[in-house]
Design an enzyme around this catalytic site. Structure first.
Site, PDB file in Angstrom:
ATOM      1  N   ASP A   1       0.871  -1.175   0.000  1.00  9.29           N
ATOM      2  CA  ASP A   1       0.000   0.000   0.000  1.00  9.29           C
ATOM      3  C   ASP A   1       0.906   1.223   0.000  1.00  9.29           C
ATOM      4  O   ASP A   1       1.532   1.544   1.017  1.00  9.29           O
ATOM      5  CB  ASP A   1      -0.902  -0.009   1.226  1.00  9.29           C
ATOM      6  CG  ASP A   1      -1.854   1.184   1.291  1.00  9.29           C
ATOM      7  OD1 ASP A   1      -1.726   2.099   0.446  1.00  9.29           O
ATOM      8  OD2 ASP A   1      -2.709   1.208   2.195  1.00  9.29           O
TER       9      ASP A   1
ATOM     10  N   TYR B   1      -6.750  14.110 -11.624  1.00 12.53           N
ATOM     11  CA  TYR B   1      -5.650  13.301 -12.165  1.00 12.53           C
ATOM     12  C   TYR B   1      -4.591  14.209 -12.779  1.00 12.53           C
ATOM     13  O   TYR B   1      -3.389  14.026 -12.536  1.00 12.53           O
ATOM     14  CB  TYR B   1      -6.189  12.335 -13.209  1.00 12.53           C
ATOM     15  CG  TYR B   1      -5.130  11.489 -13.881  1.00 12.53           C
ATOM     16  CD1 TYR B   1      -4.613  10.362 -13.254  1.00 12.53           C
ATOM     17  CD2 TYR B   1      -4.645  11.815 -15.151  1.00 12.53           C
ATOM     18  CE1 TYR B   1      -3.638   9.585 -13.868  1.00 12.53           C
ATOM     19  CE2 TYR B   1      -3.674  11.052 -15.769  1.00 12.53           C
ATOM     20  CZ  TYR B   1      -3.174   9.936 -15.123  1.00 12.53           C
ATOM     21  OH  TYR B   1      -2.208   9.177 -15.734  1.00 12.53           O
TER      22      TYR B   1
END
Length: 279
Positions: A64, A156
Site C-alpha cells: 500500500d 488526475y
C-alpha cells in the site's frame, strides 16, 4: 534490446510499485528479461501473487503506497532478501474520469493519496536508502497529462503536474549525490486504466511494452524525462508553446474536450472505475 541495455540492467535490484498489471508488469517483465532482479508490490494482493509467481520474480507481495509502514516493510524485505535497491519505479496510480463537480470527496482524496503522496513517500524512503551508498535511481511515472489540461481528468491532471514538479525538484536538490531522478510521461496507454476511453485524434494509444522500453532506456542512460509516444510528446510540447487560446482550440479540435467525458464507454470502463474508486 541491445547488449548495451542488458549490460546496464543485469544484476540490478529493481522495485516496481503497482506491478501486478499494466505498465508496471510490462516493465518488470522487460527488465527481468535483461537480467534484473525484480520486486513488485501492489495493493491487489491476489493479482500481484499471480503475476509474480507466473514470472518467477525474486519478490512480490502486497504494498500500500499510501501507508508508511507497508512501504517501509516492503523495501526492507527487498533489501534483506534480494539486495540493496538500485532502482525504485513509483508506478502505482489511478485515473478515475468524470466532471469534478460529480467526483466524491473520497475519490479526490484517493487519487491524491496514491498518485502524489505515494510517489513522495516512495521517493523519500528510496532516497534514504540510496544516499548513503551514493548511487541509485528513482523513476516516477507521471503522464503527458502532467504537461497539459484535459477535461474529465482535473484531479488526475493535478496529481501528474505534482509528480513532474516534485521529481524535477529532487533532481536539483540532490544533484551530485549519485542518485538519479527521472519522470516518465506516457500518453493514453492500452491498459485497464485506459479502458473505454476514446483516444484524441492523431494520438494512438501506446502499448505498455513501449513504456517499458522507455523505462529500460532511462535506466541504461539516465535523463530527466522521457515522453511516450514520441508523436504525442511532440504534440504536447508544441501545444505548450502556443498562445493559450490557440492551444486550447487545437486541443478541442483533436477531441480532448470529450475524450474523457462524453466519449467514454461507461460499460467497458465500469470494472476499472469501480476498482480505482474502491467501490
Amino acid at each position: 534490446m541491445s547488449d548495451k541495455f542488458r549490460a546496464a540492467v543485469r544484476g540490478k535490484v529493481i522495485v516496481i510499485t503497482g506491478g501486478a498489471r499494466g505498465i508496471g508488469l510490462a516493465t518488470a517483465t522487460a527488465l527481468q528479461a535483461l537480467g534484473a532482479k525484480i520486486a513488485i508490490g501492489d495493493i491487489d494482493e491476489t493479482t500481484v501473487k499471480e503475476s509474480g509467481t507466473a514470472r518467477d520474480f525474486e519478490l512480490y507481495g502486497k504494498l500500500d503506497v499510501t501507508d508508511t509502514a507497508s512501504f517501509e516493510s516492503f523495501l526492507d524485505e527487498v533489501e534483506r532478501t534480494v539486495g540493496p535497491i538500485d532502482v525504485l519505479i513509483n508506478n502505482a496510480g489511478i485515473m478515475p474520469t468524470g466532471r469534478l463537480v460529480d467526483e466524491p470527496d473520497q475519490v479526490t482524496r484517493r487519487i491524491l493519496d496514491i498518485n502524489v503522496y505515494g510517489v513522495i513517500l516512495g521517493s523519500k524512503l528510496g532516497l534514504a536508502r540510496m544516499l548513503p551508498r551514493k548511487t541509485g535511481h528513482i523513476v516516477n511515472i507521471a503522464s503527458l497529462a502532467g504537461e497539459t489540461h484535459i477535461p474529465g481528468l482535473a484531479t488526475y491532471n493535478a496529481s501528474k503536474h505534482a509528480v513532474l514538479g516534485f521529481t524535477d525538484t529532487l533532481r536539483e536538490e540532490y544533484r551530485g549525490s549519485g542518485v538519479h531522478f527521472s519522470s516518465v510521461l506516457p500518453t493514453l496507454t492500452n491498459t485497464e486504466l485506459g479502458s473505454g476511453v476514446t483516444p484524441p485524434k492523431l494520438l494512438r494509444p501506446a502499448e505498455p511494452e513501449e513504456i517499458a522500453d522507455a523505462i529500460v532506456g532511462l535506466i541504461a542512460a539516465p535523463k530527466s524525462k522521457v515522453r511516450v509516444t514520441a508523436v504525442a510528446g511532440a504534440i504536447s510540447r508544441f501545444v505548450g508553446f502556443l498562445p493559450e487560446a490557440v492551444g486550447d482550440s487545437l486541443g478541442r479540435a483533436l477531441g480532448s474536450g470529450h475524450a474523457f467525458l462524453d466519449d467514454v464507454d461507461a460499460e467497458r470502463r465500469k470494472a476499472y472505475e469501480d476498482r480505482a474508486r474502491s467501490v
